[in-house]
Structure formats: structure tokens, C-alpha cells
Design a protein around this motif. Structure first.
Motif, short mmCIF file in Angstrom:
data_model
loop_
_atom_site.label_atom_id
_atom_site.label_comp_id
_atom_site.label_asym_id
_atom_site.label_seq_id
_atom_site.Cartn_x
_atom_site.Cartn_y
_atom_site.Cartn_z
N GLY A 23 32.70 38.60 47.63
CA GLY A 23 32.08 37.56 48.43
C GLY A 23 30.87 38.07 49.17
O GLY A 23 30.83 39.23 49.58
N SER A 24 29.90 37.21 49.37
CA SER A 24 28.70 37.55 50.14
C SER A 24 28.23 36.32 50.89
O SER A 24 28.55 35.19 50.52
CB SER A 24 27.59 38.08 49.22
N GLY A 25 27.50 36.54 51.96
CA GLY A 25 26.97 35.44 52.74
C GLY A 25 27.87 35.00 53.89
O GLY A 25 27.41 34.34 54.82
N ARG A 26 29.12 35.28 53.80
CA ARG A 26 30.07 35.00 54.86
C ARG A 26 31.31 35.84 54.60
O ARG A 26 31.56 36.26 53.46
CB ARG A 26 30.45 33.51 54.95
N THR A 27 32.13 36.02 55.62
CA THR A 27 33.39 36.70 55.41
C THR A 27 34.41 35.70 54.89
O THR A 27 34.45 34.55 55.32
CB THR A 27 33.90 37.36 56.70
N PHE A 28 35.23 36.14 53.96
CA PHE A 28 36.30 35.31 53.41
C PHE A 28 37.66 35.74 53.93
O PHE A 28 38.69 35.36 53.39
CB PHE A 28 36.26 35.35 51.88
N SER A 29 37.64 36.55 55.00
CA SER A 29 38.88 37.15 55.48
C SER A 29 39.86 36.13 56.06
O SER A 29 41.05 36.43 56.17
CB SER A 29 38.57 38.22 56.52
N ARG A 30 39.38 34.94 56.43
CA ARG A 30 40.29 33.92 56.96
C ARG A 30 40.56 32.82 55.94
O ARG A 30 41.15 31.79 56.27
CB ARG A 30 39.67 33.30 58.21
N ASP A 31 40.17 33.08 54.69
CA ASP A 31 40.32 32.07 53.64
C ASP A 31 41.45 32.45 52.68
O ASP A 31 41.67 33.63 52.42
CB ASP A 31 39.04 31.97 52.82
N ALA A 32 42.11 31.44 52.16
CA ALA A 32 42.97 31.67 51.00
C ALA A 32 42.06 31.85 49.79
O ALA A 32 41.01 31.21 49.68
CB ALA A 32 43.90 30.49 50.78
N MET A 33 42.47 32.75 48.91
CA MET A 33 41.68 33.02 47.71
C MET A 33 42.52 32.73 46.48
O MET A 33 43.73 32.96 46.47
CB MET A 33 41.24 34.49 47.68
N GLY A 34 41.87 32.24 45.45
CA GLY A 34 42.60 31.91 44.23
C GLY A 34 41.85 32.31 42.98
O GLY A 34 40.64 32.54 43.01
N TRP A 35 42.61 32.43 41.91
CA TRP A 35 42.05 32.64 40.58
C TRP A 35 42.51 31.47 39.69
O TRP A 35 43.68 31.08 39.72
CB TRP A 35 42.52 33.94 39.97
N PHE A 36 41.58 30.96 38.92
CA PHE A 36 41.85 29.92 37.94
C PHE A 36 41.26 30.36 36.62
O PHE A 36 40.44 31.27 36.56
CB PHE A 36 41.23 28.59 38.37
N ARG A 37 41.67 29.71 35.55
CA ARG A 37 41.09 30.02 34.25
C ARG A 37 40.96 28.74 33.43
O ARG A 37 41.68 27.76 33.66
CB ARG A 37 41.93 31.05 33.50
N GLN A 38 40.03 28.79 32.50
CA GLN A 38 39.83 27.65 31.62
C GLN A 38 39.55 28.15 30.22
O GLN A 38 38.56 28.85 29.98
CB GLN A 38 38.69 26.77 32.11
N ALA A 39 40.44 27.79 29.32
CA ALA A 39 40.28 28.15 27.92
C ALA A 39 39.49 27.04 27.21
O ALA A 39 39.48 25.89 27.68
CB ALA A 39 41.65 28.33 27.26
N PRO A 40 38.86 27.34 26.10
CA PRO A 40 38.08 26.33 25.39
C PRO A 40 38.93 25.11 25.04
O PRO A 40 40.03 25.24 24.49
CB PRO A 40 37.63 27.07 24.12
N GLY A 41 38.43 23.94 25.39
CA GLY A 41 39.11 22.70 25.06
C GLY A 41 40.31 22.38 25.93
O GLY A 41 41.03 21.41 25.65
N LYS A 42 40.52 23.18 26.97
CA LYS A 42 41.67 22.95 27.84
C LYS A 42 41.23 22.72 29.28
O LYS A 42 40.10 23.06 29.66
CB LYS A 42 42.63 24.14 27.78
N GLU A 43 42.12 22.17 30.07
CA GLU A 43 41.84 21.95 31.48
C GLU A 43 41.94 23.27 32.25
O GLU A 43 42.59 24.22 31.81
CB GLU A 43 42.83 20.94 32.06
N ARG A 44 41.29 23.27 33.40
CA ARG A 44 41.36 24.45 34.25
C ARG A 44 42.80 24.65 34.72
O ARG A 44 43.48 23.68 35.10
CB ARG A 44 40.41 24.31 35.42
#
Length: 123
Positions: A23-44
Motif C-alpha cells: 500500500g502507498s498513499g495512506r496507511t492501511f493498518s486500520r483496514d481489513a485486507m482481502g484477496w480475491f481472484r477471478q478466473a477467465p469466464g468466472k465471477e470474482r
């Protein structure tokens, strides 16, 4: 404000990769963080989330026991360690931050998104 995801690439089935999201531009230390993925032709798809203090962690059913999410406050970075990779893990992986919010699997709850990094798992 920016999230930069990197670390993707081509790996053989059964192998490992570690994704990073800086992260840049602000601290994310008070934020929840997540990972998502999207395969071709599928929903996130939700992959993993970690609370601002690291005490609450959740994984999608398809990655439980194989992936680990973690964060480094000093580096303003969140990681996704991916082990025992399968061809079905092939996707573009995105990191996201939910400003001052709790962990959630709902992608619309996240305020900031990285540009995505491609993970390709060969069989």
C-alpha cells in the motif's frame, strides 16, 4: 492512494507462490485486507481476508489449508502464501482494503483495489 499487487507467475501444480500487496498513499493498518481472484469466464471469488489487528482471518473453502494470509504493518503490506497449488487456482489475484472496516467476503464492501497479478498453475 494505491495498492500494488505482485508476485504472480507460472508455477507447476503442487508448487508455491507468495503474493504481496503493498500500500502507498495512506496507511492501511486500520483496514481489513482481502484477496480475491477471478478466473477467465468466472465471477470474482473471495480467497482470504484478515482484520486490521490480524486476529480474525477467513478463507474461501477452496483454499483452506493451502493458502495463508498475513500482514506486515511496518511495510504496509499484506501477503498471500499459496501452497499445494492446483490448476484450478489459475486466476488474476486482486488485493483489496476495507477502510476502517471488519473482515468480509463481500467484494463490494472494499474501498481500495490493486491492479491484479496473474497466477497460472500448470498441470
Amino acid at each position: 492512494v494505491q495498492l500494488q499487487a505482485y508476485g504472480g507467475g507460472l508455477v507447476q501444480g503442487g508448487g508455491s507462490l507468495r503474493l504481496s500487496c503493498a500500500g502507498s498513499g495512506r496507511t492501511f493498518s486500520r483496514d481489513a485486507m482481502g484477496w480475491f481472484r477471478q478466473a477467465p469466464g468466472k465471477e470474482r471469488e473471495f480467497v482470504a481476508a484478515i482484520s486490521w489487528n490480524g486476529l480474525s482471518i477467513y478463507y474461501g473453502d477452496s483454499v483452506k489449508g493451502r493458502f495463508t494470509i498475513s500482514r506486515d504493518y511496518a511495510k504496509n503490506t499484506v501477503y498471500l502464501q499459496m501452497n499445494s497449488l492446483k490448476p484450478e487456482d489459475t486466476a488474476v489475484y486482486y488485493c483489496a482494503a476495507r477502510a476502517f472496516g471488519g473482515t468480509t467476503q463481500a467484494d463490494y464492501e472494499y474501498n481500495y483495489w490493486g491492479q491484479g497479478t496473474l497466477v497460472t498453475v500448470s498441470s
